[in-house]
Design an enzyme around this catalytic site. Structure first.
Site, PDB file in Angstrom:
ATOM      1  N   GLU A  22      24.564  55.207 -65.646  1.00 14.17           N
ATOM      2  CA  GLU A  22      25.433  55.294 -64.464  1.00 14.17           C
ATOM      3  C   GLU A  22      26.763  54.583 -64.710  1.00 14.17           C
ATOM      4  OE1 GLU A  22      25.864  53.722 -59.970  1.00 14.17           O
ATOM      5  OE2 GLU A  22      23.794  54.130 -60.562  1.00 14.17           O
ATOM      6  N   HIS A  70      14.878  58.246 -64.548  1.00 16.86           N
ATOM      7  CA  HIS A  70      14.179  57.360 -65.477  1.00 16.86           C
ATOM      8  C   HIS A  70      12.690  57.273 -65.158  1.00 16.86           C
ATOM      9  CE1 HIS A  70      18.151  55.230 -66.717  1.00 16.86           C
ATOM     10  NE2 HIS A  70      17.875  56.263 -67.477  1.00 16.86           N
ATOM     11  N   CYS A 105      23.736  62.229 -58.496  1.00 17.09           N
ATOM     12  CA  CYS A 105      23.438  61.871 -57.106  1.00 17.09           C
ATOM     13  C   CYS A 105      24.750  61.808 -56.312  1.00 17.09           C
ATOM     14  CB  CYS A 105      22.754  60.509 -57.074  1.00 17.09           C
ATOM     15  SG  CYS A 105      22.594  59.869 -55.395  1.00 17.09           S
ATOM     16  N   SER A 118      16.952  50.743 -63.733  1.00 16.89           N
ATOM     17  CA  SER A 118      17.640  49.566 -63.195  1.00 16.89           C
ATOM     18  C   SER A 118      17.111  49.178 -61.820  1.00 16.89           C
ATOM     19  CB  SER A 118      19.146  49.844 -63.129  1.00 16.89           C
ATOM     20  OG  SER A 118      19.789  48.836 -62.387  1.00 16.89           O
ATOM     21  N   CYS A 132      23.424  51.794 -53.053  1.00 16.44           N
ATOM     22  CA  CYS A 132      23.000  52.875 -52.178  1.00 16.44           C
ATOM     23  C   CYS A 132      21.909  52.457 -51.201  1.00 16.44           C
ATOM     24  CB  CYS A 132      22.578  54.084 -53.006  1.00 16.44           C
ATOM     25  SG  CYS A 132      20.928  53.971 -53.653  1.00 16.44           S
ATOM     26  N   THR A 137      25.082  51.708 -58.262  1.00 17.04           N
ATOM     27  CA  THR A 137      24.354  51.915 -56.996  1.00 17.04           C
ATOM     28  C   THR A 137      22.996  51.224 -56.958  1.00 17.04           C
ATOM     29  OG1 THR A 137      23.325  53.939 -57.820  1.00 17.04           O
ATOM     30  CG2 THR A 137      25.410  54.191 -56.628  1.00 17.04           C
ATOM     31  N   HIS A 160      22.216  60.254 -62.872  1.00 18.87           N
ATOM     32  CA  HIS A 160      23.003  59.018 -63.028  1.00 18.87           C
ATOM     33  C   HIS A 160      24.501  59.265 -63.107  1.00 18.87           C
ATOM     34  CE1 HIS A 160      19.040  58.500 -65.076  1.00 18.87           C
ATOM     35  NE2 HIS A 160      18.977  57.540 -64.175  1.00 18.87           N
TER      36      HIS A 160
END
Length: 334
Positions: free
Chosen positions: A137, A49, A107, A235, A206, A176, A85
């Site tokens: 995501e 993003h 990821c 986000s 994460c 995450t 995502h």
């Protein structure tokens, strides 16, 4: 001409900030695919993003699409990359049905959440996903499971209203990039209502999200303004704005680059906090510092709370491609 004395400004620069290993890997995958296969390389959704990154990749020959049917039939042999995502299971299935060659840049830490959710399902649990409706995501994680076996939990009201078939067979995972603090409150509320709730085998939020929030939390007290460099649809960047305000910044703003800063409204500030979301390149942070240097007598102060050494390798099929120093600078956001 008389030089007006510039006001002193301390910029508290957070570390870690900016690109995380997952973003780094996703951008690298697109750059490597372009070098190996030539343009065009199609990318489903924004790879990360950030408009600056997307435009940079477009200039190299990447073509961004929303859905796979947009790939023209005479380009079926061009690679298509899935964003960092993550994607629902239906997307690789659709790519296979269309005979497309795809590279999945999800990821690894998002893939880990997918695995945790599937593990809950395999053990007969209904999955509660803590996250934001409509975020790619969340769409990707929910799309790993049968629709009837996953429920999105966004607010405390969702926790109160959720009526499970079997309160003893519930497991949760989370997006995450959430606020560590908010997620803890939601988990606490879920555990109070459902004492037998199963946690995932590993933390879902994460390391990069946690580290960036921690640095902002430490830097925020006493700042007149806190700027987070990031995109409005990011986000993890939006959470940093909230963290800064809660931790004591007088005001916090999300900006995409220096031109977005409301310079005429800033007024007389003496301490500025500055960080960047996980998909914001460092070059934009540099641009903002330069903008303040033009207007203030700047002193930089570092607020470093962790050192990040994570590095996620790209898929084997791209490992034989050499990147130039210029490519690497782009991949690293410099």
């Amino acid at each position: 001409m008389h030089n007006q004395k510039r006001n002193a400004l301390t910029i508290r620069l957070c570390g870690p900030r900016g690109f995380c290993a997952g973003v780094d890997r996703a951008i690298q995958i697109v750059v490597l695919a372009l070098k190996k296969y030539g343009a065009p390389v199609y990318v489903r959704h924004e790879i990360v993003h950030n408009r600056y990154v997307v435009e940079g990749l477009q200039n190299l020959g990447a073509v961004f699409i929303e859905e796979l049917h947009e790939i023209p039939s005479d380009h079926r042999d061009a690679p298509v990359v899935f964003s960092a995502h993550g994607v629902p299971k239906s997307v690789p299935a659709d790519a296979q049905a269309r005979n497309l060659f795809y590279l999945d840049a999800t990821c690894p830490l998002v893939s880990k959440v997918h695995k945790q959710a599937l593990r809950h399902q395999r053990l007969g649990r209904h999955v509660l996903l803590i996250g934001h409706a409509g975020h790619p995501e969340v769409i990707g994680t929910m799309g790993q499971l049968a629709e009837s076996s996953v429920t999105l939990i966004e607010t405390l009201e969702d926790v109160r209203e959720f009526q499970p078939e079997n309160p003893a067979a519930l497991g949760f995972v989370s997006q995450t990039t959430l606020s560590v603090e908010d997620t803890a409150h939601l988990i606490e509320a879920l555990e109070q209502r459902f004492p037998l709730l199963h946690a995932p085998a590993a933390e879902s939020i994460c390391y990069a999200t946690t580290n960036r929030q921690e640095a902002v939390k430490v830097a925020a007290p006493g700042t007149d303004l806190f700027l987070i460099v990031g995109a409005p649809n990011s986000s993890n960047s939006r959470r940093l704005v909230e963290v800064a305000e809660r931790a004591g910044a007088r005001m916090s703003l999300l900006v995409q680059r220096a031109a977005d800063i409301p310079w005429h409204e800033i007024g007389d500030i003496s301490v500025l906090g500055l960080s960047a979301g996980a998909s914001a390149p460092e070059i934009l942070v540099d641009e903002i510092i330069a903008g303040f240097r033009q207007r203030f007598d700047v002193r930089l102060e570092l607020a470093i709370t962790a050192e990040e050494t994570e590095d996620f390798p790209v898929m084997r099929v791209l490992r034989d491609v050499e990147l130039t120093a210029q490519d690497m600078a782009f991949v690293n956001g410099a």
